[in-house]
Design a protein around this motif. Structure first.
Motif, PDB file in Angstrom:
ATOM      1  N   CYS A  65       0.852  -1.190   0.000  1.00 26.57           N
ATOM      2  CA  CYS A  65       0.000   0.000   0.000  1.00 26.57           C
ATOM      3  C   CYS A  65       0.891   1.244   0.000  1.00 26.57           C
ATOM      4  N   GLU A  66       0.516   2.238  -0.808  1.00 26.51           N
ATOM      5  CA  GLU A  66       1.353   3.439  -0.925  1.00 26.51           C
ATOM      6  C   GLU A  66       1.466   4.177   0.401  1.00 26.51           C
ATOM      7  N   CYS A  74      -4.982   1.374   2.702  1.00 26.27           N
ATOM      8  CA  CYS A  74      -5.995   2.403   2.441  1.00 26.27           C
ATOM      9  C   CYS A  74      -7.131   1.896   1.563  1.00 26.27           C
ATOM     10  N   GLY A  75      -6.826   0.956   0.657  1.00 24.77           N
ATOM     11  CA  GLY A  75      -7.891   0.418  -0.195  1.00 24.77           C
ATOM     12  C   GLY A  75      -8.208   1.309  -1.379  1.00 24.77           C
ATOM     13  N   THR A  76      -7.530   2.473  -1.497  1.00 25.49           N
ATOM     14  CA  THR A  76      -7.864   3.390  -2.592  1.00 25.49           C
ATOM     15  C   THR A  76      -6.671   3.706  -3.491  1.00 25.49           C
ATOM     16  N   CYS A  77      -5.449   3.435  -3.007  1.00 21.44           N
ATOM     17  CA  CYS A  77      -4.288   3.760  -3.841  1.00 21.44           C
ATOM     18  C   CYS A  77      -4.175   2.754  -4.988  1.00 21.44           C
ATOM     19  N   CYS A  80      -3.304  -0.830  -3.822  1.00 19.92           N
ATOM     20  CA  CYS A  80      -4.426  -1.530  -3.173  1.00 19.92           C
ATOM     21  C   CYS A  80      -5.446  -1.964  -4.218  1.00 19.92           C
TER      22      CYS A  80
HETATM   23 ZN   LIG Z   1      -3.263   1.625  -0.392  1.00 20.22          ZN
END
Ligand SMILES: [Zn+2]
Length: 573
Positions: A65-66, A74-77, A80
């Motif tokens: 994850c960034e 984060c689930g959004t980068c 992810c």
């Molecule tokens: Zn992430």
């Protein structure tokens, strides 16, 4: 047309908190990520369907994850999203079962030295790693001895003992446990709720039993069930699918054991066509849940069964008591061991074990035995003292009262099941006991002035509950006895006189375990422990029928007390 995603994929956990039943492993991994103590190789081992590759994928996402490495990606980068779409070029998944050879691993080794293209870490997830050939293992070992800093290996296996020791010693080993029945039931209930499925009660439990600790199996079986039966699957649908876990059979067999209905027990076993070992597992699971409820109470979160299933497990726990439940479990475990030694006789050994359990005398908990001996001791010391024992099956008893003091009514937990009708309990057993001479009589004479029986109000509830447990017996009592036929001949002892018994009816009512069933039902309704004897007009008291007993001296109170407490017949004196 929208594409259908199988349940196991749709509900696959995407973060550590979503992973159920593996708290230790998720705790270790989250801690490593938080503290920055990251290894180069991890081995996830555990039974199938417990989440090994799922955990590996989540861990890979956490590493890359960034905003990380982090325990909560984060689930959004981009990383992810790539991980969730399984399109991340730097996360390479390999199934060792289909790539067992040395070439695959050599290729992997040549690639691994290059830095990742986009991510921070190049992650290799190798499933079923124990399937690699010896040459492949050795090639793998070379990389593990000096792993490039940007590489992390995540291995998964169901059989860690087949992995070379030299590999194992270079991995952090994470052991996943099979998921508990409750865990799987709870998850299936959640999934069904969010899918808008309303399954018949018991369906998720049966699915969970059949899945044997593996969530993936439970979900893929659920998929098949929904494809077959739509949004309202029933137990019958599950049976059609062949996916029933035997929980229903196990319940019924245990009912027969409890009621000492050995003919029904053998019929039930004959109708079971599955695997005997699995049946033993089911029996153990049913007993274990009842034991947990008996120890920890109705509200315990340790059991996640709900509704009727919880009620029936709770009722079993109350009827049998924890000690007897534990004893039964030990006996089943022993039977299981014998079945392993003598696999050709699995069926017979299981039959033997269950028949044995159906005889309460042979599987009496030690504490019950000790209590009966104490009662006998106190009777021997003070034969004129009041009776305090019912001689029945009631599993949980308070400590015996000191000799010479009047016996108070035995406190009993209120029946928690809804089926118990509201009736006022019989008067407490505090009335003075008849003198010792009378107690020794086989059939005490009725009192000269017959009073209206306080039992009368219990007759109908008694029959209706008994007919649920033993229909044939209830019918005989209705037709050959009736409400006027029973009375409390002394405090705590109820006799019922039966007339014109046919030979088969005589056999049925003569069975001591059937009488004990009656005693249990009556005690529950009366709210206190009662002994119960069926007395046929022709044969006299059951307990002493036969010429050997007739020859026994009738006035030996002690001998009869012994036979009261321990059962059996008096052969000789
Ligand atoms: Zn992430």
């Amino acid at each position: 047309m929208s594409s259908y995603l199988v349940l196991a994929r749709k509900y696959r956990p995407r973060t550590f908190p979503e992973v159920i039943g593996q708290d230790v492993v998720t705790g270790v991994l989250e801690g490593a990520l938080r503290e920055g103590r990251l290894g180069h190789a991890y081995l996830f081992c555990g039974p199938r369907g417990t989440g090994k590759t799922t955990l590996a994928r989540i861990f890979a996402k956490c590493l890359n994850c960034e905003k990380g490495p982090t325990a909560s990606p984060c689930g959004t980068c981009e990383r992810c999203l790539g991980a969730e779409a399984s399109s991340e070029v730097d996360v390479i998944e390999l199934d060792a079962a289909s790539h067992t050879g040395i070439d695959t691993i050599r290729e992997l080794r040549d690639e691994a030295i290059y830095a990742p293209m986009r991510a921070r870490t190049k992650v290799y997830i190798i499933d079923e790693v124990h399937m690699l050939s010896k040459g492949a293992f050795n090639a793998l070992l070379k990389i593990l001895e000096e792993p490039p800093a940007h590489v992390c290996f995540l291995f998964a296996t169901t059989e860690p003992h087949k992995v070379l020791d030299t590999i194992l010693s270079r991995c952090q080993i994470l052991r996943l446990s099979p998921l508990s029945l409750e865990c799987i039931v709870a998850r299936l209930d959640e999934v069904f709720a969010s899918e808008g499925v309303s399954a018949e009660a018991g369906v998720t439990t049966e699915l969970a039993y059949a899945a044997r600790g593996g969530m993936r199996d439970a979900l893929s079986q659920a998929d098949k069930l929904l494809a077959l039966a739509g949004d309202e699957p029933t137990l019958a649908d599950l049976r059609r699918l062949g996916g029933e876990g035997g929980a229903r059979e196990a319940q019924e067999l245990l009912d027969h054991v409890e009621n000492a209905d050995r003919a029904a027990l053998l019929r039930g076993l004959a109708a079971f066509h599955g695997d005997e070992n699995e049946l033993v597992d089911r029996l153990l699971e049913v007993l274990r849940i009842a034991t947990v409820l008996a120890h920890c109470g109705a509200e315990t979160p340790l059991v996640s069964l709900a509704g009727e299933e919880r009620q029936s497990a709770l009722a079993r726990g109350e009827r049998l008591g924890p000690e007897r439940l534990e004893l039964w479990m030990s006996e089943l475990v022993r039977a299981r061991e014998r079945m392993r030694v003598l696999p050709s006789q699995e069926r017979t050994l299981l039959e033997l074990c269950l028949l044995d359990l159906s005889r309460s005398e042979t599987t009496m908990p030690l504490s019950e035995l000790v209590e009966r001996l104490r009662a006998l001791e106190s009777f021997a010391a003070h034969p004129d003292g009041p009776r305090s024992d019912d001689g029945g099956f009631a599993p949980a008893r308070p400590a015996p009262t000191p000799p010479g003091t009047p016996t108070p009514a035995r406190p009993r937990p209120k029946p928690r099941t809804a089926e118990a009708p509201a009736v006022s309990p019989l008067p407490p057993a505090g009335a003075p006991a008849p003198p010792a001479e009378d107690r020794a009589e086989i059939l005490p004479q009725p009192p000269p002035t017959p009073a209206p029986s306080p039992l009368a109000s219990l007759w109908e509830p008694f029959l209706s509950e008994l007919s649920r447990k033993h229909g044939a017996l209830a019918n005989v009592l209705r037709s050959r006895g009736g409400a006027a036929s029973w009375r409390e001949v002394e405090s705590g002892v109820v006799h019922m006189e039966l007339e014109d018994l046919q030979p088969d009816e005589d056999k049925l009512t003569g069975d001591r375990s059937n009488q004990r069933t009656c005693a249990r039902v009556l005690s529950r309704l009366a709210g206190r422990a009662l002994d119960f004897r069926l007395v046929s007009e022709a044969a006299g008291s059951r307990k002493t029928s036969g010429k050997a007993a007739a020859a026994a001296p009738k006035k030996d109170a002690f001998t009869h007390r012994v036979s009261d407490l321990f059962g059996g017949t008096i052969e000789d004196l």
